[in-house]
Design a protein around this motif. Structure first.
Motif, short mmCIF file in Angstrom:
data_model
loop_
_atom_site.label_atom_id
_atom_site.label_comp_id
_atom_site.label_asym_id
_atom_site.label_seq_id
_atom_site.Cartn_x
_atom_site.Cartn_y
_atom_site.Cartn_z
N ALA A 74 0.92 -1.16 0.06
CA ALA A 74 -0.14 0.15 0.02
C ALA A 74 1.05 1.35 -0.10
N MET A 75 0.64 2.14 -0.93
CA MET A 75 1.59 3.49 -0.81
C MET A 75 0.54 4.49 -0.06
N VAL A 76 -0.55 4.17 0.48
CA VAL A 76 -1.25 5.39 1.09
C VAL A 76 -2.24 4.40 2.09
N ASN A 77 -3.11 5.08 2.60
CA ASN A 77 -4.10 4.43 3.42
C ASN A 77 -5.02 3.72 2.33
N THR A 78 -5.23 2.38 2.55
CA THR A 78 -5.94 1.68 1.36
C THR A 78 -6.89 0.58 1.93
N GLY A 79 -7.91 0.66 1.35
CA GLY A 79 -9.01 -0.54 1.64
C GLY A 79 -9.27 -1.72 0.53
N LEU A 80 -8.97 -2.84 0.99
CA LEU A 80 -9.17 -3.92 -0.15
C LEU A 80 -10.19 -4.86 0.16
N THR A 81 -11.00 -5.29 -1.03
CA THR A 81 -11.84 -6.33 -0.98
C THR A 81 -11.03 -7.61 -1.63
N ALA A 82 -10.92 -8.99 -1.00
CA ALA A 82 -10.32 -9.95 -1.43
C ALA A 82 -11.28 -10.55 -2.11
N VAL A 83 -10.80 -11.09 -3.47
CA VAL A 83 -11.75 -12.39 -4.18
C VAL A 83 -10.96 -13.65 -4.42
N GLU A 84 -11.57 -14.74 -3.91
CA GLU A 84 -10.94 -15.92 -4.12
C GLU A 84 -11.11 -16.69 -5.44
N ARG A 85 -10.00 -17.07 -6.09
CA ARG A 85 -9.81 -17.66 -7.27
C ARG A 85 -10.81 -19.11 -7.06
N CYS A 86 -11.28 -19.80 -8.07
CA CYS A 86 -11.64 -21.01 -7.87
C CYS A 86 -10.78 -21.96 -7.41
N SER A 87 -11.21 -23.20 -7.01
CA SER A 87 -10.51 -24.02 -6.08
C SER A 87 -9.52 -24.53 -7.21
N ALA A 88 -9.82 -24.72 -8.38
CA ALA A 88 -8.96 -25.27 -9.31
C ALA A 88 -7.97 -24.35 -10.02
N GLY A 89 -7.98 -23.04 -9.43
CA GLY A 89 -6.89 -22.02 -9.63
C GLY A 89 -7.19 -21.35 -10.85
N THR A 90 -8.28 -21.46 -11.44
CA THR A 90 -8.76 -20.97 -12.83
C THR A 90 -9.61 -19.66 -12.22
N LEU A 91 -9.63 -18.59 -13.29
CA LEU A 91 -10.53 -17.51 -12.96
C LEU A 91 -12.05 -17.57 -13.15
N PRO A 92 -12.65 -17.11 -12.22
CA PRO A 92 -14.16 -17.22 -12.52
C PRO A 92 -14.45 -16.26 -13.91
N HIS A 93 -15.45 -16.53 -14.56
CA HIS A 93 -15.83 -15.82 -15.85
C HIS A 93 -15.71 -14.41 -15.78
N GLU A 94 -16.33 -13.88 -14.68
CA GLU A 94 -16.54 -12.44 -14.28
C GLU A 94 -15.07 -11.83 -14.35
N LEU A 95 -14.17 -12.56 -13.83
CA LEU A 95 -12.64 -11.90 -13.75
C LEU A 95 -11.76 -12.05 -14.88
N VAL A 96 -12.23 -12.44 -15.88
CA VAL A 96 -11.17 -12.79 -17.11
C VAL A 96 -10.97 -11.59 -17.68
N GLU A 97 -11.86 -10.86 -17.86
CA GLU A 97 -11.72 -9.36 -18.38
C GLU A 97 -10.86 -8.58 -17.81
N ILE A 98 -11.16 -8.70 -16.30
CA ILE A 98 -9.92 -7.95 -15.63
C ILE A 98 -8.48 -8.53 -15.86
N ALA A 99 -8.47 -9.66 -15.72
CA ALA A 99 -7.18 -10.24 -16.06
C ALA A 99 -6.53 -9.87 -17.31
#
Length: 211
Positions: free
Chosen positions: A92-117
């Motif tokens: 963190a460079m400044v005061n920062t708030g984060l929301t963690a998102v867990e990947r699928c158990s198989a290690g693949t990205l959910p469909h919703e996160l493919v565009e972000i990747a």
């Protein structure tokens, strides 16, 4: 060298997913300036979305130097890795708030996160293009225009990163970064409001320098 990361991920309880394959959202967590979010070698099962603040991602080189590979701002997601562990530090460079998102158990990205990747991959390619530019003026011009675009602001932009951070990102010394910003200010292209805020007074001139 960054301090050891605080391994408090297990303290967060994932909420139940609304459907199969949906990301597991976790509560917002607070990170003070200069605190380590994850370190090289840490488990990479989580992705992080910035609710507020800013994060730098870097790697320590064999000779002890630091190479910053990305800055992430409010609303952006980081933490993507090809393997099961992180190959970079995130701080963190400044005061920062984060929301963690867990990947699928198989290690693949959910469909919703493919565009972000894919967006993260494009940003990495853009960073290589910026570092490869010839002059410090070109690099700083492209950097400031990119920040303005990502902050959706045509004039005043925040600089959550230090001059040293900018140098380690662009492959410049801190002296060169400071000198280049001073040149832009003297030319009336930018106006400094503080060490962490500036105004782009003549964006057309800055764009000409970035071409």
């Amino acid at each position: 060298m960054p301090a050891a990361a605080a391994h408090n991920h297990d303290a967060y309880r994932p909420t139940s997913a609304s459907s199969a394959g949906a990301p597991h959202l976790r509560p917002v967590t607070f990170h003070a300036p200069e605190s380590v979010i994850y370190a090289q070698g840490d488990d990479a099962r989580l992705l992080y979305r910035i609710q507020y603040g800013a994060v730098r991602v870097s790697r320590l080189l064999a000779d002890g130097r630091r190479q910053i590979v990305a800055f992430y701002l409010t609303g952006e997601t980081f933490g993507f890795e090809i393997g099961a562990v992180h190959g970079f530090y995130a701080e963190a460079m400044v005061n920062t708030g984060l929301t963690a998102v867990e990947r699928c158990s198989a290690g693949t990205l959910p469909h919703e996160l493919v565009e972000i990747a894919l967006r993260a991959m494009i940003r990495a390619q853009e960073h290589l293009l910026v570092v490869g530019r010839q002059s410090a003026l070109e690099k700083i011009a492209v950097f400031l225009l990119d920040l303005a675009k990502r902050q959706e602001c045509e004039a005043v932009i925040d600089l959550p990163m230090s001059r040293a951070d900018i140098g380690d990102y662009l492959g410049l010394t801190i002296e060169t970064v400071s000198r280049t910003i001073s040149k832009l200010r003297a030319a009336g292209i930018i106006r400094l409001h503080s060490a962490r805020s500036l105004e782009i007074v003549r964006p057309e001139r800055l764009r000409m320098m970035s071409v």
